[in-house]
Design a protein around this motif. Structure first.
Motif, PDB file in Angstrom:
ATOM      1  N   HIS A 147       5.800   5.202   1.519  1.00  0.00           N
ATOM      2  CA  HIS A 147       5.447   6.607   1.369  1.00  0.00           C
ATOM      3  C   HIS A 147       5.999   7.072   0.028  1.00  0.00           C
ATOM      4  O   HIS A 147       7.203   6.957  -0.237  1.00  0.00           O
ATOM      5  CB  HIS A 147       6.038   7.452   2.504  1.00  0.00           C
ATOM      6  CG  HIS A 147       5.414   8.804   2.608  1.00  0.00           C
ATOM      7  ND1 HIS A 147       5.474   9.568   3.748  1.00  0.00           N
ATOM      8  CD2 HIS A 147       4.693   9.548   1.719  1.00  0.00           C
ATOM      9  CE1 HIS A 147       4.834  10.713   3.561  1.00  0.00           C
ATOM     10  NE2 HIS A 147       4.354  10.716   2.327  1.00  0.00           N
ATOM     11  N   TYR A 165      -4.801  -8.882  10.593  1.00  0.00           N
ATOM     12  CA  TYR A 165      -4.905  -8.358   9.234  1.00  0.00           C
ATOM     13  C   TYR A 165      -5.629  -9.323   8.291  1.00  0.00           C
ATOM     14  O   TYR A 165      -5.503  -9.214   7.073  1.00  0.00           O
ATOM     15  CB  TYR A 165      -3.524  -7.995   8.704  1.00  0.00           C
ATOM     16  CG  TYR A 165      -2.820  -7.011   9.615  1.00  0.00           C
ATOM     17  CD1 TYR A 165      -3.408  -5.783   9.908  1.00  0.00           C
ATOM     18  CD2 TYR A 165      -1.606  -7.328  10.215  1.00  0.00           C
ATOM     19  CE1 TYR A 165      -2.791  -4.892  10.772  1.00  0.00           C
ATOM     20  CE2 TYR A 165      -0.981  -6.434  11.079  1.00  0.00           C
ATOM     21  CZ  TYR A 165      -1.585  -5.233  11.349  1.00  0.00           C
ATOM     22  OH  TYR A 165      -0.974  -4.339  12.217  1.00  0.00           O
ATOM     23  N   ASN A 195       0.844  -1.185   0.000  1.00  0.00           N
ATOM     24  CA  ASN A 195       0.000   0.000   0.000  1.00  0.00           C
ATOM     25  C   ASN A 195       0.883   1.240   0.000  1.00  0.00           C
ATOM     26  O   ASN A 195       2.053   1.184   0.429  1.00  0.00           O
ATOM     27  CB  ASN A 195      -0.937   0.022   1.206  1.00  0.00           C
ATOM     28  CG  ASN A 195      -2.022  -1.028   1.109  1.00  0.00           C
ATOM     29  OD1 ASN A 195      -2.478  -1.355   0.017  1.00  0.00           O
ATOM     30  ND2 ASN A 195      -2.435  -1.563   2.243  1.00  0.00           N
ATOM     31  N   ASN A 202      -2.364   1.233   8.678  1.00  0.00           N
ATOM     32  CA  ASN A 202      -1.591   2.103   7.786  1.00  0.00           C
ATOM     33  C   ASN A 202      -1.836   3.571   8.109  1.00  0.00           C
ATOM     34  O   ASN A 202      -0.899   4.379   8.155  1.00  0.00           O
ATOM     35  CB  ASN A 202      -1.969   1.842   6.327  1.00  0.00           C
ATOM     36  CG  ASN A 202      -1.509   0.509   5.781  1.00  0.00           C
ATOM     37  OD1 ASN A 202      -1.951   0.084   4.718  1.00  0.00           O
ATOM     38  ND2 ASN A 202      -0.638  -0.198   6.484  1.00  0.00           N
ATOM     39  N   LEU A 236       4.074  -1.118   3.658  1.00  0.00           N
ATOM     40  CA  LEU A 236       3.568   0.243   3.494  1.00  0.00           C
ATOM     41  C   LEU A 236       4.692   1.145   3.016  1.00  0.00           C
ATOM     42  O   LEU A 236       5.772   1.174   3.623  1.00  0.00           O
ATOM     43  CB  LEU A 236       3.003   0.764   4.811  1.00  0.00           C
ATOM     44  CG  LEU A 236       2.486   2.211   4.797  1.00  0.00           C
ATOM     45  CD1 LEU A 236       1.279   2.351   3.870  1.00  0.00           C
ATOM     46  CD2 LEU A 236       2.139   2.670   6.215  1.00  0.00           C
ATOM     47  N   LEU A 244       1.215   5.510   0.764  1.00  0.00           N
ATOM     48  CA  LEU A 244       0.792   6.809   1.275  1.00  0.00           C
ATOM     49  C   LEU A 244       1.178   7.871   0.257  1.00  0.00           C
ATOM     50  O   LEU A 244       2.357   8.018  -0.078  1.00  0.00           O
ATOM     51  CB  LEU A 244       1.469   7.116   2.609  1.00  0.00           C
ATOM     52  CG  LEU A 244       1.212   6.147   3.772  1.00  0.00           C
ATOM     53  CD1 LEU A 244       2.095   6.515   4.958  1.00  0.00           C
ATOM     54  CD2 LEU A 244      -0.252   6.145   4.172  1.00  0.00           C
ATOM     55  N   SER A 299       1.806  -7.222   3.990  1.00  0.00           N
ATOM     56  CA  SER A 299       1.822  -5.979   3.219  1.00  0.00           C
ATOM     57  C   SER A 299       2.917  -5.031   3.684  1.00  0.00           C
ATOM     58  O   SER A 299       3.118  -4.831   4.888  1.00  0.00           O
ATOM     59  CB  SER A 299       0.460  -5.293   3.356  1.00  0.00           C
ATOM     60  OG  SER A 299       0.412  -4.087   2.645  1.00  0.00           O
ATOM     61  N   ARG A 305      -0.187   4.663  11.275  1.00  0.00           N
ATOM     62  CA  ARG A 305       1.252   4.890  11.042  1.00  0.00           C
ATOM     63  C   ARG A 305       1.478   6.267  10.451  1.00  0.00           C
ATOM     64  O   ARG A 305       2.432   6.968  10.824  1.00  0.00           O
ATOM     65  CB  ARG A 305       1.794   3.804  10.113  1.00  0.00           C
ATOM     66  CG  ARG A 305       3.276   3.920   9.749  1.00  0.00           C
ATOM     67  CD  ARG A 305       4.146   3.636  10.967  1.00  0.00           C
ATOM     68  NE  ARG A 305       5.523   3.408  10.595  1.00  0.00           N
ATOM     69  CZ  ARG A 305       6.406   4.371  10.310  1.00  0.00           C
ATOM     70  NH1 ARG A 305       6.028   5.640  10.359  1.00  0.00           N
ATOM     71  NH2 ARG A 305       7.649   4.079   9.992  1.00  0.00           N
ATOM     72  N   TRP A 306       0.613   6.679   9.523  1.00  0.00           N
ATOM     73  CA  TRP A 306       0.749   8.005   8.924  1.00  0.00           C
ATOM     74  C   TRP A 306       0.495   9.099   9.961  1.00  0.00           C
ATOM     75  O   TRP A 306       1.236  10.075  10.046  1.00  0.00           O
ATOM     76  CB  TRP A 306      -0.221   8.156   7.755  1.00  0.00           C
ATOM     77  CG  TRP A 306      -0.159   9.511   7.112  1.00  0.00           C
ATOM     78  CD1 TRP A 306       0.911  10.040   6.429  1.00  0.00           C
ATOM     79  CD2 TRP A 306      -1.177  10.512   7.104  1.00  0.00           C
ATOM     80  NE1 TRP A 306       0.606  11.312   5.992  1.00  0.00           N
ATOM     81  CE2 TRP A 306      -0.658  11.624   6.384  1.00  0.00           C
ATOM     82  CE3 TRP A 306      -2.458  10.571   7.610  1.00  0.00           C
ATOM     83  CZ2 TRP A 306      -1.402  12.782   6.190  1.00  0.00           C
ATOM     84  CZ3 TRP A 306      -3.211  11.724   7.410  1.00  0.00           C
ATOM     85  CH2 TRP A 306      -2.678  12.815   6.704  1.00  0.00           C
ATOM     86  N   ILE A 328      -5.757  -1.241   6.627  1.00  0.00           N
ATOM     87  CA  ILE A 328      -5.817   0.172   6.253  1.00  0.00           C
ATOM     88  C   ILE A 328      -5.860   1.050   7.499  1.00  0.00           C
ATOM     89  O   ILE A 328      -5.212   2.109   7.553  1.00  0.00           O
ATOM     90  CB  ILE A 328      -7.030   0.434   5.342  1.00  0.00           C
ATOM     91  CG1 ILE A 328      -6.909  -0.395   4.056  1.00  0.00           C
ATOM     92  CG2 ILE A 328      -7.134   1.923   5.004  1.00  0.00           C
ATOM     93  CD1 ILE A 328      -5.642  -0.144   3.262  1.00  0.00           C
ATOM     94  N   TYR A 380       3.448  -5.466   7.502  1.00  0.00           N
ATOM     95  CA  TYR A 380       2.342  -5.899   8.335  1.00  0.00           C
ATOM     96  C   TYR A 380       1.989  -7.349   8.016  1.00  0.00           C
ATOM     97  O   TYR A 380       1.858  -7.728   6.850  1.00  0.00           O
ATOM     98  CB  TYR A 380       1.108  -5.030   8.087  1.00  0.00           C
ATOM     99  CG  TYR A 380       1.285  -3.572   8.412  1.00  0.00           C
ATOM    100  CD1 TYR A 380       0.859  -3.043   9.626  1.00  0.00           C
ATOM    101  CD2 TYR A 380       1.901  -2.704   7.499  1.00  0.00           C
ATOM    102  CE1 TYR A 380       1.024  -1.702   9.925  1.00  0.00           C
ATOM    103  CE2 TYR A 380       2.073  -1.356   7.790  1.00  0.00           C
ATOM    104  CZ  TYR A 380       1.627  -0.866   8.997  1.00  0.00           C
ATOM    105  OH  TYR A 380       1.801   0.467   9.292  1.00  0.00           O
TER     106      TYR A 380
END
Length: 325
Positions: free
Chosen positions: A273, A255, A191, A313, A271, A193, A269, A316-317, A310, A250
């Protein structure tokens, strides 16, 4: 093996963990494998719903009889296993692409005296090896792992064995579902960001779930997680990133996700940026119903998001925003 009866020897993606154990002299613990008689680090495939560290502890115990209190996952990116070079063909002809993580720990050299592998026949012998005097290794996953340890002490990388070109990108999980039905299956993927110049986050309302999600999707056999992230980002949004920065991987029972059609997946997954985005935002027809840019205090509620992955995720952001000056 039940799956192989209907899938045949064709490549599967194996979510797996490698366990790198070193002693006080810097030597690495290797096992001589029962299937090909060659040497490898302990490790193996995750059980359904298992996270990587739990899998590492289980595999170490099964294949050596040992426990390692100081076992931890290596940091990204060196922990990640992926790519076309991690193809492996077993002696029975079954083909896999290994994806996953590496764990690392230390034990005293004397610990080997307590070793007691299980009776599965996977481990024929256990031995400590200096990093500059390694035996013949079973596959490229082991060579990549040993290269990581060798780099730490200034030794050159090990050459990799040649591998066949990966199959063309298609829809691996869709094809597999025709065979396995709705039952749980590991779904490695990535995924992304994406933020704009106002530090708002891009979310997509997905056509299948009608929930908000991030750009991303499933890994194809032989593909790297970063390649998946870049491909899915472009397919779903028309955007490209000059650089994709890995943030976290992750996996685990939290999950697991059930799609509206009943398909159950255990996400594995990474993640990323996206940095230095270019292109025009163009939602993928049929796949993306809606796009939106959200500030940190404007994100949809948990019930509007497409599952726990999600939500994790986005946490985390948000954590990253709170640490910025």
């Amino acid at each position: 093996m039940e799956l192989r009866k209907v899938w045949g020897s064709r490549p599967l993606i194996a979510a797996a963990v490698g366990v790198l154990i070193q002693d006080e002299h810097g030597r690495v613990l290797l096992q001589r494998r029962g299937d090909d008689g060659l040497w490898s680090e302990p490790g193996g495939a995750l059980d359904p719903g298992e996270d990587f560290l739990t899998g590492a502890r289980r595999e170490l115990l099964e294949e050596t009889g040992l426990t390692c209190p100081r076992l931890t996952l290596l940091p990204l990116p060196e922990s990640v296993q992926d790519g076309p070079e991690l193809y492996h063909c077993y002696p029975n002809g079954h083909e896999i692409y290994i994806v996953g993580m590496r764990a690392h720990g230390t034990l005293s050299a004397a610990a080997l005296e307590r070793a007691a592998p299980d009776d599965s026949g996977e481990t024929l012998e256990l031995r400590w090896f200096p990093l500059d005097a390694l035996p013949e290794l079973s596959n490229n996953a082991n060579r990549k792992s040993m290269t990581i340890l060798r780099a730490r002490v200034g030794l050159p990388p090990l050459p990799l064995a040649p591998t066949p070109p990966p199959p063309p990108v298609g829809n691996f999980l869709h094809d597999l579902r025709r065979v396995i039905g709705h039952r749980p299956w590991f779904a490695p993927g990535a995924n992304v960001l994406v933020t704009d110049d106002q530090n708002r986050l891009l979310l997509l309302r997905h056509g299948h779930t009608r929930k908000w999600t991030l750009p991303g999707g499933g890994l194809e056999p032989g593909e790297r997680f970063e390649q998946t992230a870049a491909r899915e980002l472009f397919e779903e949004t028309g955007l490209t990133a000059a650089r994709l920065e890995p943030l976290e991987m992750y996996a685990g029972p939290e999950y697991r996700f059930t799609y509206p059609n009943g398909d159950v997946v255990d996400y594995v997954s990474v993640l990323y940026h996206a940095r230095n985005i270019s292109g025009t935002l163009t939602p993928q027809d049929g796949e993306v119903l809606e796009t939106g840019w959200f500030g940190v205090d404007e994100l949809p509620g948990d019930e509007e998001l497409s599952g726990e992955l999600i939500r994790a995720n986005l946490r985390r952001w948000k954590e990253g925003q709170s640490t910025q000056p």
